[in-house]
Structure formats: C-alpha cells, structure tokens
Scaffold this motif. Structure first.
Motif, PDB file in Angstrom:
ATOM      1  N   TYR A   1      -2.101  55.637  52.003  1.00  0.00           N
ATOM      2  CA  TYR A   1      -3.027  54.938  52.899  1.00  0.00           C
ATOM      3  C   TYR A   1      -3.619  55.906  53.919  1.00  0.00           C
ATOM      4  CZ  TYR A   1      -4.761  51.702  56.434  1.00  0.00           C
ATOM      5  OH  TYR A   1      -5.545  51.045  57.348  1.00  0.00           O
ATOM      6  N   TYR A   2      -2.769  56.733  54.537  1.00  0.00           N
ATOM      7  CA  TYR A   2      -3.258  57.722  55.494  1.00  0.00           C
ATOM      8  C   TYR A   2      -4.237  58.692  54.830  1.00  0.00           C
ATOM      9  CZ  TYR A   2       0.294  56.448  59.025  1.00  0.00           C
ATOM     10  OH  TYR A   2       1.061  55.810  59.962  1.00  0.00           O
TER      11      TYR A   2
ATOM     12  N   LYS B   1      -7.563  56.968  54.393  1.00  0.00           N
ATOM     13  CA  LYS B   1      -8.274  56.865  55.673  1.00  0.00           C
ATOM     14  C   LYS B   1      -8.793  58.218  56.156  1.00  0.00           C
ATOM     15  CE  LYS B   1      -7.812  54.109  58.953  1.00  0.00           C
ATOM     16  NZ  LYS B   1      -8.862  53.138  59.096  1.00  0.00           N
TER      17      LYS B   1
ATOM     18  N   ASP C   1      -7.985  54.646  63.668  1.00  0.00           N
ATOM     19  CA  ASP C   1      -9.383  55.086  63.766  1.00  0.00           C
ATOM     20  C   ASP C   1      -9.611  55.999  64.965  1.00  0.00           C
ATOM     21  OD1 ASP C   1     -10.183  53.779  61.435  1.00  0.00           O
ATOM     22  OD2 ASP C   1     -10.703  51.939  62.502  1.00  0.00           O
TER      23      ASP C   1
END
Length: 129
Positions: free
Chosen positions: A19-20, A23, A60
């Motif tokens: 996931y990181y 992103k 974010d």
C-alpha cells in the motif's frame, strides 16, 4: 531486502508495504521472481512514516514532503503539528488531573465537588469541538 525481510524488520505486514508503495511513500528497487526488493534504507523511511503517523501527519502530508532527493520539510506544517500536540498535551493533562482528583475527592458526591463540576464543564466544551 525482499518484502518479507522488510516486513519482519519493520513489524509491518507486506500488505501495508505494498500500500505504501502504491501511494508512493516507498519504492521497490526491483523483483526477484514475484517478490519485491527494497534497499536497506527503506527501514529508515518506514520509521519516518511511523513517527509522522504517531504525531498526526496523514500519509498524503508525508508524501508531499518526500522527494526523490530526500525529505522536503514543510516547516509551517511541522510548527502547526507541534502546536496541535501542545494543545492535546494540555487537554490530556487536564483530564489526567481530573481523574486523579475524582479518585481522591472526599466530597459526599462528585456532583457536590466544585472542581469535579468544572471538569464536567470542560468535558462538555471539549465534546462540542
């Protein structure tokens, strides 16, 4: 390091690492078979992400401070987060002190204790935020 080694060393599940990476917070340097490979400095980046999360940065916000050349620190954002932590510390200190007072209060009823009633008023204002 392959993804399993990074997961073991960081304490994060492989799904979080993927996931990181999706992103853009971390970057694999390739694959061996189907396993993602990471450089050893990914552990430093993951520690920074963990620290940032603990002090209230969103993923974010952290992503905006990560550049290919290294961190680009937003000092205004750091100052704002520090001020938010100061406010939270003050709030938690008041709550801790209130709990200690309530535990030691000798009034027949807590609702007869002026200090306890002030704590309740504070709690009402805090809830309304």
């Amino acid at each position: 390091m392959d993804i399993a080694e990074v997961a073991s060393a960081s304490g994060l599940p492989a799904s979080t690492l993927r996931y990181y990476e999706d992103k853009g917070l971390i970057r694999s340097i390739g694959r061996v078979g189907l396993r993602r490979q990471f450089s050893a400095n990914v552990l430093e980046r993951l520690a920074l992400i963990k620290l940032g999360s603990r002090v209230g940065f969103s993923l974010d916000e952290m992503l905006a401070m990560f550049t290919p050349d290294g961190p680009a620190i937003d000092r205004d954002l750091l100052t704002a987060k520090a001020q938010a932590l100061d406010a939270k510390i003050q709030e938690l200190t008041l709550m801790r002190d209130g709990l200690r007072h309530a535990a030691a209060c000798t009034a027949p009823s807590h609702f007869e204790c002026p200090k306890f009633l002030r704590i309740l008023r504070f709690a009402q204002r805090w809830r309304d935020r």
